[in-house]
Design a protein around this motif. Structure first.
Motif, short mmCIF file in Angstrom:
data_model
loop_
_atom_site.label_atom_id
_atom_site.label_comp_id
_atom_site.label_asym_id
_atom_site.label_seq_id
_atom_site.Cartn_x
_atom_site.Cartn_y
_atom_site.Cartn_z
N ALA A 111 -21.85 -27.55 -28.78
CA ALA A 111 -22.37 -27.54 -30.29
C ALA A 111 -22.52 -26.14 -30.75
O ALA A 111 -22.22 -25.53 -31.91
CB ALA A 111 -23.72 -28.17 -30.26
N ILE A 126 -17.20 -32.47 -35.76
CA ILE A 126 -18.04 -32.65 -34.66
C ILE A 126 -17.50 -33.50 -33.55
O ILE A 126 -17.54 -33.37 -32.33
CB ILE A 126 -19.23 -33.25 -35.22
N ARG A 144 -24.74 -35.84 -33.20
CA ARG A 144 -24.14 -35.50 -34.18
C ARG A 144 -25.08 -35.03 -35.52
O ARG A 144 -24.78 -34.19 -36.02
CB ARG A 144 -23.19 -36.67 -34.93
#
Length: 156
Positions: A111, A126, A144
């Motif tokens: 991330a 993503i 997410r």
């Protein structure tokens, strides 16, 4: 062999084919990077090499000599990665992203790499960036949502 891990220099005695994961965990003592599958398929062992996420379980230590390796323990400070990591950590906490937590160091590393290069990712961004980071607890929707929340934090 000389390595730079989390901005610290290390001189290690290891077989050049030894996976970076075992050097980090067993020789250096950084245990935040997890062993998951040993085949580079699950993402639990994700670290950054030159800012890019890689799988430490399948990366021979000889491939990283002379390059900057960052582990989950090294995502700190005032630099871009530290700022992004702080936003991700706060979002993860606020949204209760982790369940068992085993995969989370790899999820956070992926991330942070995504948000460092793509500050306003779409769902497709993503999904592409996090593909291959498996979560046995299936918290993918929270992951997410956490990335989107971190992105919003970084905007303002």
């Amino acid at each position: 062999m000389k390595l730079t891990v989390n901005d610290r220099a290390y001189e290690i005695d290891a077989d050049p084919d030894m996976p970076l994961l075992w050097v980090l965990r067993d020789l250096i003592g950084l245990t935040g990077t997890k062993f998951g599958c040993g085949a580079g398929q699950c993402g639990a062992c994700t670290v950054h090499l030159g800012g890019q996420p890689i799988r430490a379980c399948i990366t021979p230590v000889s491939m990283v000599e002379g390059q900057a390796v960052v582990t989950i323990e090294g995502l700190t400070g005032d630099g871009p990665s530290g700022r992004v990591a702080d936003a991700v950590t706060r979002a993860w906490t606020a949204l209760d992203v982790p369940q068992c937590g085993y995969c989370q160091s790899g999820q956070v590393m992926a991330a942070v790499a995504l948000l460092t290069t793509t500050p306003k990712p779409t769902d497709a961004d993503i999904d592409a960036a996090m593909d291959g980071n498996l979560c046995r607890c299936a918290t993918y929707q929270r992951i997410r949502a956490g990335i989107h929340a971190a992105s919003r934090t970084l905007e303002g």
